[in-house]
Design a protein around this motif. Structure first.
Motif, PDB file in Angstrom:
ATOM      1  N   ASP A  89       0.811  -1.169  -0.142  1.00 54.07           N
ATOM      2  CA  ASP A  89       0.072  -0.015   0.127  1.00 54.07           C
ATOM      3  C   ASP A  89       0.751   1.118  -0.026  1.00 54.07           C
ATOM      4  N   ALA A  90       0.983   2.019  -1.015  1.00 51.64           N
ATOM      5  CA  ALA A  90       1.611   2.971  -1.240  1.00 51.64           C
ATOM      6  C   ALA A  90       1.493   4.150  -0.139  1.00 51.64           C
ATOM      7  N   ALA A  91       0.242   4.159   0.297  1.00 51.00           N
ATOM      8  CA  ALA A  91       0.115   5.037   1.537  1.00 51.00           C
ATOM      9  C   ALA A  91       0.891   5.107   2.865  1.00 51.00           C
ATOM     10  N   SER A  92       1.246   3.877   2.747  1.00 47.68           N
ATOM     11  CA  SER A  92       1.997   3.176   4.229  1.00 47.68           C
ATOM     12  C   SER A  92       3.569   3.598   3.916  1.00 47.68           C
ATOM     13  N   ILE A  93       3.929   3.873   2.795  1.00 48.27           N
ATOM     14  CA  ILE A  93       5.523   4.176   2.657  1.00 48.27           C
ATOM     15  C   ILE A  93       6.082   5.216   3.655  1.00 48.27           C
ATOM     16  N   PRO A  94       5.629   6.378   3.858  1.00 50.94           N
ATOM     17  CA  PRO A  94       6.277   7.275   4.696  1.00 50.94           C
ATOM     18  C   PRO A  94       6.443   6.647   6.190  1.00 50.94           C
ATOM     19  N   GLY A  95       5.192   6.047   6.767  1.00 51.82           N
ATOM     20  CA  GLY A  95       5.202   5.343   8.069  1.00 51.82           C
ATOM     21  C   GLY A  95       6.385   4.238   8.046  1.00 51.82           C
ATOM     22  N   GLN A  96       6.432   3.398   7.082  1.00 51.27           N
ATOM     23  CA  GLN A  96       7.030   2.452   7.052  1.00 51.27           C
ATOM     24  C   GLN A  96       8.340   2.795   7.347  1.00 51.27           C
ATOM     25  N   LEU A  97       8.987   3.952   6.430  1.00 51.14           N
ATOM     26  CA  LEU A  97      10.402   4.216   6.432  1.00 51.14           C
ATOM     27  C   LEU A  97      10.768   5.168   7.682  1.00 51.14           C
ATOM     28  N   GLU A  98       9.748   5.270   8.694  1.00 55.28           N
ATOM     29  CA  GLU A  98       9.936   5.655   9.798  1.00 55.28           C
ATOM     30  C   GLU A  98      10.532   4.437  10.740  1.00 55.28           C
ATOM     31  N   THR A  99       9.986   3.471  10.253  1.00 55.64           N
ATOM     32  CA  THR A  99      10.186   2.219  11.311  1.00 55.64           C
ATOM     33  C   THR A  99      11.491   1.178  10.800  1.00 55.64           C
ATOM     34  N   THR A 100      11.749   0.996   9.479  1.00 52.22           N
ATOM     35  CA  THR A 100      12.511   0.221   8.778  1.00 52.22           C
ATOM     36  C   THR A 100      13.517   1.227   7.859  1.00 52.22           C
ATOM     37  N   PRO A 101      14.589   1.227   7.746  1.00 50.34           N
ATOM     38  CA  PRO A 101      15.568   2.030   6.836  1.00 50.34           C
ATOM     39  C   PRO A 101      14.983   1.764   5.254  1.00 50.34           C
ATOM     40  N   ALA A 102      14.658   0.469   4.995  1.00 49.77           N
ATOM     41  CA  ALA A 102      14.289   0.373   3.568  1.00 49.77           C
ATOM     42  C   ALA A 102      12.993  -0.406   3.430  1.00 49.77           C
ATOM     43  N   ALA A 103      12.446  -0.297   2.267  1.00 49.55           N
ATOM     44  CA  ALA A 103      11.139  -1.032   2.008  1.00 49.55           C
ATOM     45  C   ALA A 103      10.998  -1.240   0.346  1.00 49.55           C
ATOM     46  N   PHE A 104      10.474  -2.374   0.106  1.00 50.28           N
ATOM     47  CA  PHE A 104      10.445  -2.685  -1.229  1.00 50.28           C
ATOM     48  C   PHE A 104       8.806  -2.898  -1.717  1.00 50.28           C
ATOM     49  N   PHE A 105       8.645  -2.518  -2.839  1.00 52.37           N
ATOM     50  CA  PHE A 105       7.097  -3.064  -3.267  1.00 52.37           C
ATOM     51  C   PHE A 105       7.332  -3.646  -4.707  1.00 52.37           C
ATOM     52  N   LEU A 106       6.604  -4.665  -5.082  1.00 54.17           N
ATOM     53  CA  LEU A 106       6.807  -5.401  -6.051  1.00 54.17           C
ATOM     54  C   LEU A 106       6.124  -4.839  -7.423  1.00 54.17           C
ATOM     55  N   THR A 107       7.122  -5.043  -8.303  1.00 53.88           N
ATOM     56  CA  THR A 107       6.405  -4.550  -9.660  1.00 53.88           C
ATOM     57  C   THR A 107       7.068  -5.635 -10.747  1.00 53.88           C
ATOM     58  N   VAL A 108       6.451  -5.646 -11.988  1.00 50.73           N
ATOM     59  CA  VAL A 108       6.901  -6.599 -12.967  1.00 50.73           C
ATOM     60  C   VAL A 108       7.276  -5.869 -14.182  1.00 50.73           C
ATOM     61  N   GLU A 109       8.391  -6.302 -14.710  1.00 46.40           N
ATOM     62  CA  GLU A 109       8.964  -5.547 -15.802  1.00 46.40           C
ATOM     63  C   GLU A 109       8.430  -6.637 -17.197  1.00 46.40           C
ATOM     64  N   GLY A 110       7.603  -6.489 -17.821  1.00 42.99           N
ATOM     65  CA  GLY A 110       6.937  -7.081 -18.804  1.00 42.99           C
ATOM     66  C   GLY A 110       5.707  -7.744 -18.508  1.00 42.99           C
TER      67      GLY A 110
END
Ligand SMILES: [Zn+2]
Length: 321
Positions: A89-110
């Motif tokens: 959930d993109a909305a959770s990105i800022p909050g998550q980065l307060e907790t962990t220094p890195a976060a991934f979300f999954l995308t597909v190339e193709g």
């Protein structure tokens, strides 16, 4: 007391997961461009982690390859969960980065990952895929790529419509020029180019013309600047951080202050000597400062533009939770 400026960075494309799968490496491996162990302390990173679909797989074979890669991605994120979050959930990105220094979300190339089955758009969404690059260089079930040329198939148009309903980002990097302009005729949501530069500065087919860039800006999409040498300068000659800055300024000159973002192509491209990986990102930020950009614009480029784009994608379809 010395103060250290922190930056959030949202990078729209890397091939690190695919590299790890191919080599049997984990996400800290020192040979990776995006080795989490080399992340500068001052940068909190949200990374679009792509599963790259080789053009040799189509139909059922492509689905099987995607499924295997997706499984390995989830296992690796689970092993690293103390330092790395996997987001849906993109909305959770800022909050998550307060907790962990890195976060991934999954995308597909193709879009070959769909295997030509429209129901797989929902399947990918439910597995956490939040952006799909429609093609790689070759033509697939959806459309023609920059290598093959050619426009959209009826299936490709249906797939885009369902992606838009789900709120999945439609990514035109690698798409043929013909496909780009056809998409403009039927797209109903803003789309992005996750890792493409300006053709006016470097005439590679993978880069965008000024007309395309203006169209993406007009539609409130975003473009991630790619660090690949041959997309920065002709034949990659003297490609360096300053060339990345020149492409960014070109987008700004075209009115892209809310559209230009980063799409490193880490672990999927040949990179400049002074931008060999995540450890060099502070030098890129310094170069942007030196080029006269304000702190606010730099923060927009590093994070806000990509984030605002992702959170702006609205779910409009039936039966979507
Ligand atoms: Zn690519």
């Amino acid at each position: 007391m010395a103060t250290t400026t922190e930056y959030r960075l949202l990078d729209l494309h890397c091939d690190t997961v695919t590299r790890c799968l191919g080599e049997g490496w984990d996400l800290d491996h020192p040979n990776l461009h995006l080795s989490l162990s080399r992340r500068p302390q001052t940068i909190r990173l949200c990374q679009a982690a792509a599963i790259f679909m080789p053009d040799r797989f189509r139909g059922r074979e492509a689905q099987t390859y995607f499924t295997r890669a997706c499984q390995l991605y989830r296992e690796e994120c689970a092993r690293k969960r103390e330092s790395l979050a996997s987001l849906q959930d993109a909305a959770s990105i800022p909050g998550q980065l307060e907790t962990t220094p890195a976060a991934f979300f999954l995308t597909v190339e193709g879009g070959s990952a769909l295997g030509g089955d429209l129901a797989w758009v929902d399947k990918l969404w439910n597995l956490g895929v939040r952006m799909m690059t429609l093609t790689w260089n070759g033509a697939n079930e959806l459309a023609g790529g920059v290598g093959s040329g050619g426009g959209f198939t009826p299936f490709g148009r249906q797939a885009v419509a369902r992606m838009e309903e789900l709120g999945m980002a439609v990514d035109v990097s690698h798409l043929s020029d013909e496909g780009f302009w056809q998409l403009c005729d039927f797209a109903t949501a803003p789309f992005c180019a996750s890792h493409s530069n300006a053709r006016a500065l470097c005439g590679h087919r993978r880069n965008l013309t000024d007309e395309m860039i203006r169209e993406i800006i007009r539609r409130k999409g975003v473009v991630g600047i790619n660090y690949c040498r041959s997309f920065l300068t002709p034949e990659g000659r003297e490609a360096n951080i300053d060339a990345v800055v020149r492409h960014i300024h070109h987008f700004l000159d075209l009115g892209g202050q809310n559209a230009v973002a980063l799409g490193s192509d880490f672990d999927g491209a040949d990179l400049p000597d002074d931008l060999q990986g995540i450890q060099d990102l502070e030098h890129l930020i310094e170069a942007l400062e030196k080029s006269g950009l304000s702190d606010e614009i730099i923060r927009n480029i590093l994070f806000e533009n990509a984030w605002n784009y992702l959170i702006g994608l609205k779910k409009t379809g039936e039966g979507i939770s």
